[in-house]
Design an enzyme around this catalytic site. Structure first.
Site, PDB file in Angstrom:
ATOM      1  N   ILE A 115      -6.647  -9.118 -12.201  1.00 39.94           N
ATOM      2  CA  ILE A 115      -7.004  -8.677 -13.576  1.00 39.94           C
ATOM      3  C   ILE A 115      -8.715  -8.435 -13.286  1.00 39.94           C
ATOM      4  O   ILE A 115      -9.339  -9.224 -12.945  1.00 39.94           O
ATOM      5  CB  ILE A 115      -6.751  -9.652 -14.704  1.00 39.94           C
ATOM      6  N   ASP A 139      -3.625  -3.285 -18.938  1.00 38.69           N
ATOM      7  CA  ASP A 139      -2.479  -2.289 -18.963  1.00 38.69           C
ATOM      8  C   ASP A 139      -2.643  -1.393 -20.374  1.00 38.69           C
ATOM      9  O   ASP A 139      -1.900  -0.863 -20.760  1.00 38.69           O
ATOM     10  CB  ASP A 139      -1.043  -2.676 -18.831  1.00 38.69           C
ATOM     11  N   ASN A 155       1.839   3.128  -2.342  1.00 38.79           N
ATOM     12  CA  ASN A 155       1.139   4.227  -3.291  1.00 38.79           C
ATOM     13  C   ASN A 155      -0.038   4.969  -2.783  1.00 38.79           C
ATOM     14  O   ASN A 155      -0.429   5.888  -2.936  1.00 38.79           O
ATOM     15  CB  ASN A 155       0.961   3.456  -4.762  1.00 38.79           C
ATOM     16  N   ARG A 213     -13.903 -15.705 -11.300  1.00 38.49           N
ATOM     17  CA  ARG A 213     -13.656 -14.407 -11.264  1.00 38.49           C
ATOM     18  C   ARG A 213     -14.936 -13.428 -11.614  1.00 38.49           C
ATOM     19  O   ARG A 213     -14.931 -12.454 -10.694  1.00 38.49           O
ATOM     20  CB  ARG A 213     -12.944 -14.028 -12.356  1.00 38.49           C
ATOM     21  N   GLY A 259       0.814  -1.151  -0.171  1.00 37.44           N
ATOM     22  CA  GLY A 259       0.030   0.079   0.024  1.00 37.44           C
ATOM     23  C   GLY A 259       0.682   1.400  -0.040  1.00 37.44           C
ATOM     24  O   GLY A 259       0.358   2.417   0.573  1.00 37.44           O
ATOM     25  N   HIS A 296       1.074   1.344 -13.357  1.00 39.71           N
ATOM     26  CA  HIS A 296       1.713   0.258 -13.891  1.00 39.71           C
ATOM     27  C   HIS A 296       3.207   0.719 -13.774  1.00 39.71           C
ATOM     28  O   HIS A 296       3.600   1.785 -14.338  1.00 39.71           O
ATOM     29  CB  HIS A 296       1.497   0.093 -15.330  1.00 39.71           C
TER      30      HIS A 296
HETATM   31  C1  GRF Z   1       3.929  -0.857  -7.534  1.00 38.95           C
HETATM   32  O1  GRF Z   1       5.209  -0.957  -8.073  1.00 38.95           O
HETATM   33  C2  GRF Z   1       2.870  -0.968  -8.633  1.00 38.95           C
HETATM   34  O2  GRF Z   1       3.205  -0.178  -9.844  1.00 38.95           O
HETATM   35  C3  GRF Z   1       2.845  -2.131  -9.042  1.00 38.95           C
HETATM   36  O3  GRF Z   1       2.923  -3.029  -7.654  1.00 38.95           O
HETATM   37  C4  GRF Z   1       3.511  -2.224  -6.543  1.00 38.95           C
HETATM   38  C5  GRF Z   1       2.649  -1.826  -5.538  1.00 38.95           C
HETATM   39  O4  GRF Z   1       3.094  -1.221  -4.468  1.00 38.95           O
HETATM   40  N1  GRF Z   1       1.567  -2.739  -9.808  1.00 38.95           N
HETATM   41  P1  GRF Z   1       2.351  -0.555  -3.376  1.00 38.95           P
HETATM   42  O5  GRF Z   1       1.269  -1.643  -2.989  1.00 38.95           O
HETATM   43  O6  GRF Z   1       1.816   0.513  -3.872  1.00 38.95           O
HETATM   44  O7  GRF Z   1       3.441  -0.313  -2.336  1.00 38.95           O
END
Ligand code: GRF
Length: 217
Positions: free
Chosen positions: A96, A149, A14, A69, A12, A113
């Site tokens: 996905i 993507d 991001n 899914r 988490g 991504h």
């Molecule tokens: C990031 O590098 C994102 O681009 C990829 O998975 C990672 C997730 O990191 N898809 P976080 O969970 O946000 O730390």
């Protein structure tokens, strides 16, 4: 108030970067937006704990609890919809999503991504970039469509690949820029500076410049 729901699968970071921007810039008052929920498909995702610490709703829709899914996505859609989100932010969400989920929310879902799309779609992007011998790696924020993507690009950061890099070192370097462009891209979308029209990300030149970074570290 514009409501943002974040979907995660793991640590988490991001999510935290976006939430820290929201707090630092007081998004609630300055742009009328807030993260209202963090939802993980994995019960052990560290990001759920982090969300709780911010006082944000933290929920799990465990994909392993569903036979198909479609059934998982139906439940996820139900849980997400309860929040009536203006924006859904995939932040390290490692499932996905098919047309059954995405088509109902097209133009409202963002993903990050860890590569310069349209290069290196899918998994294992950093090792593949190293193996390909590219000098520039990076990261992309894009609208989510049913094409993996493949949706319209909103923001990109280009980051050099160094001769001494392995996938971990490169991933760490790129991640710094993921955090920067994702927070900016989310803000640009909730404020209407970036709009989704005819499958394109529409913005003015100034916004495009603010959403394009060139990293050196
Ligand atoms: C990031 O590098 C994102 O681009 C990829 O998975 C990672 C997730 O990191 N898809 P976080 O969970 O946000 O730390």
């Amino acid at each position: 108030m514009k409501k943002i729901v974040v979907l995660i699968s793991g640590r988490g970071s991001n999510f935290v970067a976006i939430q820290e921007s929201a707090l630092r810039e007081d998004w609630e008052h300055s742009i009328g937006a807030k993260i209202v929920a963090v939802i993980s498909n994995r019960p052990d995702a560290k990001g759920l704990e982090l969300a709780k610490n911010y006082g944000i709703d933290a929920l799990c829709v465990d994909h392993k609890a569903f036979d198909t899914r479609e059934a998982f996505e139906e439940k996820l859609y139900e849980v997400v919809s309860q929040y009536e989100p203006d924006l859904i932010v995939l932040a390290g969400f490692m499932r996905i999503l098919t047309a059954g989920f995405v088509d109902r929310l097209e133009g409202k879902i963002l993903n990050i991504h860890p590569a310069l799309l349209p290069s290196f779609k899918g998994l294992d992007t950093h090792q593949r970039a190293i193996d390909a011998g590219v000098r520039m790696a990076g990261t992309t924020v894009h609208f989510v469509t049913a094409a993996l993507d493949g949706g319209a690009i909103i923001a990109q950061a280009a980051v050099p690949v160094l001769p001494s890099d392995d996938a971990h070192r490169l991933a760490d370097r790129v991640l710094v820029y993921e955090h920067q462009i994702y927070a900016r891209a989310v803000k640009a979308c909730v404020t209407g500076k970036v709009r989704y029209e005819n499958e394109r990300a529409v913005m003015d030149d100034q916004t495009a410049l603010e959403l394009t970074l060139f990293g050196q570290i």
